[in-house]
Design a protein around this motif. Structure first.
Motif, PDB file in Angstrom:
ATOM      1  N   GLU A  41     -25.642 -40.624 -84.011  1.00 53.37           N
ATOM      2  CA  GLU A  41     -26.563 -40.901 -85.106  1.00 53.37           C
ATOM      3  C   GLU A  41     -26.722 -42.397 -85.325  1.00 53.37           C
ATOM      4  OE1 GLU A  41     -26.190 -37.124 -88.154  1.00 53.37           O
ATOM      5  OE2 GLU A  41     -25.470 -39.084 -88.797  1.00 53.37           O
ATOM      6  N   VAL A  42     -27.941 -42.788 -85.684  1.00 57.62           N
ATOM      7  CA  VAL A  42     -28.244 -44.177 -86.026  1.00 57.62           C
ATOM      8  C   VAL A  42     -29.120 -44.155 -87.265  1.00 57.62           C
ATOM      9  CG1 VAL A  42     -29.425 -46.285 -85.302  1.00 57.62           C
ATOM     10  CG2 VAL A  42     -28.071 -45.009 -83.659  1.00 57.62           C
ATOM     11  N   THR A  43     -28.838 -45.054 -88.199  1.00 57.64           N
ATOM     12  CA  THR A  43     -29.627 -45.161 -89.418  1.00 57.64           C
ATOM     13  C   THR A  43     -30.530 -46.380 -89.325  1.00 57.64           C
ATOM     14  OG1 THR A  43     -27.879 -44.121 -90.716  1.00 57.64           O
ATOM     15  CG2 THR A  43     -29.507 -45.411 -91.924  1.00 57.64           C
ATOM     16  N   LEU A  44     -31.821 -46.163 -89.582  1.00 64.40           N
ATOM     17  CA  LEU A  44     -32.795 -47.245 -89.660  1.00 64.40           C
ATOM     18  C   LEU A  44     -32.916 -47.616 -91.131  1.00 64.40           C
ATOM     19  CD1 LEU A  44     -35.529 -45.645 -87.378  1.00 64.40           C
ATOM     20  CD2 LEU A  44     -33.724 -47.227 -86.704  1.00 64.40           C
ATOM     21  N   SER A  45     -32.838 -48.909 -91.440  1.00 64.62           N
ATOM     22  CA  SER A  45     -32.828 -49.344 -92.825  1.00 64.62           C
ATOM     23  C   SER A  45     -33.775 -50.514 -93.023  1.00 64.62           C
ATOM     24  CB  SER A  45     -31.397 -49.759 -93.205  1.00 64.62           C
ATOM     25  OG  SER A  45     -31.366 -50.313 -94.492  1.00 64.62           O
ATOM     26  N   GLY A  46     -34.461 -50.542 -94.175  1.00 65.50           N
ATOM     27  CA  GLY A  46     -35.341 -51.663 -94.474  1.00 65.50           C
ATOM     28  C   GLY A  46     -35.601 -51.796 -95.959  1.00 65.50           C
ATOM     29  N   LEU A  47     -35.886 -53.032 -96.379  1.00 62.40           N
ATOM     30  CA  LEU A  47     -36.168 -53.339 -97.777  1.00 62.40           C
ATOM     31  C   LEU A  47     -37.620 -53.776 -97.952  1.00 62.40           C
ATOM     32  CD1 LEU A  47     -33.112 -55.594 -98.711  1.00 62.40           C
ATOM     33  CD2 LEU A  47     -33.555 -53.306 -99.563  1.00 62.40           C
ATOM     34  N   GLY A  48     -38.190 -53.449 -99.084  1.00 64.76           N
ATOM     35  CA  GLY A  48     -39.496 -53.965 -99.465  1.00 64.76           C
ATOM     36  C   GLY A  48     -40.585 -53.694 -98.451  1.00 64.76           C
ATOM     37  N   TYR A  49     -41.256 -54.784 -98.023  1.00 61.09           N
ATOM     38  CA  TYR A  49     -42.378 -54.656 -97.100  1.00 61.09           C
ATOM     39  C   TYR A  49     -41.955 -54.147 -95.725  1.00 61.09           C
ATOM     40  CZ  TYR A  49     -45.130 -57.165-100.551  1.00 61.09           C
ATOM     41  OH  TYR A  49     -45.778 -57.526-101.691  1.00 61.09           O
ATOM     42  N   ALA A  50     -40.695 -54.144 -95.413  1.00 62.50           N
ATOM     43  CA  ALA A  50     -40.216 -53.649 -94.118  1.00 62.50           C
ATOM     44  C   ALA A  50     -40.162 -52.126 -94.068  1.00 62.50           C
ATOM     45  CB  ALA A  50     -38.839 -54.227 -93.810  1.00 62.50           C
ATOM     46  N   MET A  76     -33.789 -47.963-105.161  1.00 56.18           N
ATOM     47  CA  MET A  76     -34.094 -49.331-105.575  1.00 56.18           C
ATOM     48  C   MET A  76     -32.829 -50.141-105.352  1.00 56.18           C
ATOM     49  SD  MET A  76     -37.206 -49.624-106.466  1.00 56.18           S
ATOM     50  CE  MET A  76     -37.342 -51.135-107.360  1.00 56.18           C
ATOM     51  N   ASN A  77     -32.920 -51.140-104.507  1.00 58.17           N
ATOM     52  CA  ASN A  77     -31.793 -52.019-104.229  1.00 58.17           C
ATOM     53  C   ASN A  77     -31.851 -53.171-105.219  1.00 58.17           C
ATOM     54  OD1 ASN A  77     -29.535 -52.744-102.719  1.00 58.17           O
ATOM     55  ND2 ASN A  77     -30.725 -54.163-101.485  1.00 58.17           N
ATOM     56  N   VAL A  78     -30.758 -53.423-105.917  1.00 58.63           N
ATOM     57  CA  VAL A  78     -30.735 -54.458-106.945  1.00 58.63           C
ATOM     58  C   VAL A  78     -29.884 -55.620-106.465  1.00 58.63           C
ATOM     59  CG1 VAL A  78     -30.152 -54.991-109.328  1.00 58.63           C
ATOM     60  CG2 VAL A  78     -30.976 -52.711-108.736  1.00 58.63           C
ATOM     61  N   VAL A  84     -33.352 -59.238-108.895  1.00 63.11           N
ATOM     62  CA  VAL A  84     -34.518 -58.683-108.218  1.00 63.11           C
ATOM     63  C   VAL A  84     -34.236 -57.243-107.826  1.00 63.11           C
ATOM     64  CG1 VAL A  84     -36.016 -58.904-106.199  1.00 63.11           C
ATOM     65  CG2 VAL A  84     -35.152 -60.948-107.311  1.00 63.11           C
ATOM     66  N   ARG A  85     -35.233 -56.398-107.995  1.00 65.71           N
ATOM     67  CA  ARG A  85     -35.134 -55.004-107.555  1.00 65.71           C
ATOM     68  C   ARG A  85     -36.119 -54.808-106.415  1.00 65.71           C
ATOM     69  NH1 ARG A  85     -34.216 -50.914-112.264  1.00 65.71           N
ATOM     70  NH2 ARG A  85     -35.298 -49.671-110.735  1.00 65.71           N
ATOM     71  N   LYS A  86     -35.640 -54.266-105.308  1.00 68.20           N
ATOM     72  CA  LYS A  86     -36.497 -54.013-104.150  1.00 68.20           C
ATOM     73  C   LYS A  86     -36.342 -52.566-103.721  1.00 68.20           C
ATOM     74  CE  LYS A  86     -36.889 -58.404-101.799  1.00 68.20           C
ATOM     75  NZ  LYS A  86     -36.783 -59.061-100.508  1.00 68.20           N
ATOM     76  N   PRO A  87     -37.453 -51.945-103.325  1.00 60.33           N
ATOM     77  CA  PRO A  87     -37.329 -50.594-102.774  1.00 60.33           C
ATOM     78  C   PRO A  87     -36.638 -50.656-101.415  1.00 60.33           C
ATOM     79  CG  PRO A  87     -39.593 -51.366-102.627  1.00 60.33           C
ATOM     80  CD  PRO A  87     -38.827 -52.406-103.387  1.00 60.33           C
ATOM     81  N   LYS A  88     -35.892 -49.614-101.120  1.00 61.93           N
ATOM     82  CA  LYS A  88     -35.153 -49.548 -99.857  1.00 61.93           C
ATOM     83  C   LYS A  88     -35.306 -48.147 -99.287  1.00 61.93           C
ATOM     84  CE  LYS A  88     -30.531 -50.092 -97.907  1.00 61.93           C
ATOM     85  NZ  LYS A  88     -29.143 -50.461 -98.168  1.00 61.93           N
ATOM     86  N   ILE A  89     -35.378 -48.077 -97.951  1.00 62.02           N
ATOM     87  CA  ILE A  89     -35.416 -46.785 -97.272  1.00 62.02           C
ATOM     88  C   ILE A  89     -34.371 -46.776 -96.166  1.00 62.02           C
ATOM     89  CG2 ILE A  89     -37.180 -47.424 -95.585  1.00 62.02           C
ATOM     90  CD1 ILE A  89     -38.289 -44.541 -95.920  1.00 62.02           C
TER      91      ILE A  89
END
Length: 138
Positions: A41-50, A76-78, A84-89
């Motif tokens: 397994e591998v997790t792909l991760s990104g914040l904000g516009y990524a 929401m990553n704080v 700053v609060r940024k969305p994260k996936i």
């Protein structure tokens, strides 16, 4: 690109995709495949516009038949320091049943393409040398 666990110095299975790193999408696709050769397994991760880049990389891998996506996490990553609060996936992917076969085919095609490039370069160099010889002869 890869995070390491400071407690045991092992490489983790997270590919952090950035919008500002100037890396192509296929850099992340190849990096994910490299990780999947070693782990299930591998997790792909990104914040904000990524986030859109993370989803695109996951879709490319799915369309190639390399992975199956099974866990999507959004939050929401704080950043406490900057307030700053940024969305994260995070998208967790795992090897498909055809992973080994697809990777073997990719590697074979890559080697064949390299051989073709080398043959074309040799032929091009030979032609250039012939043209130079003809020009000098005139």
């Amino acid at each position: 690109m890869e995070a390491s666990d400071s407690n045991n110095n092992q490489t983790s299975n997270v590919v952090k995709i950035s919008n500002t790193a100037r890396k192509s999408l296929f850099f992340y696709v190849d990096l994910t495949c490299k990780f999947l050769k070693e782990q299930d397994e591998v997790t792909l991760s990104g914040l904000g516009y990524a986030i859109s880049r993370v989803v695109t990389v996951a879709e490319i891998l799915k369309n190639q038949g390399v992975v199956v996506t099974n866990v999507y996490t959004t939050m929401m990553n704080v950043d406490e320091e900057r307030k700053v609060r940024k969305p994260k996936i995070e998208i967790t992917t795992r090897k498909s049943e055809q992973f080994a076969e697809i990777q073997e085919t990719k590697e074979t095609l890559s080697a064949e393409n390299q051989e073709i490039r080398e043959a074309m370069n040799a032929a091009n160099q030979s032609l250039q040398e012939r043209f130079k010889a003809e020009i000098v002869a005139k």
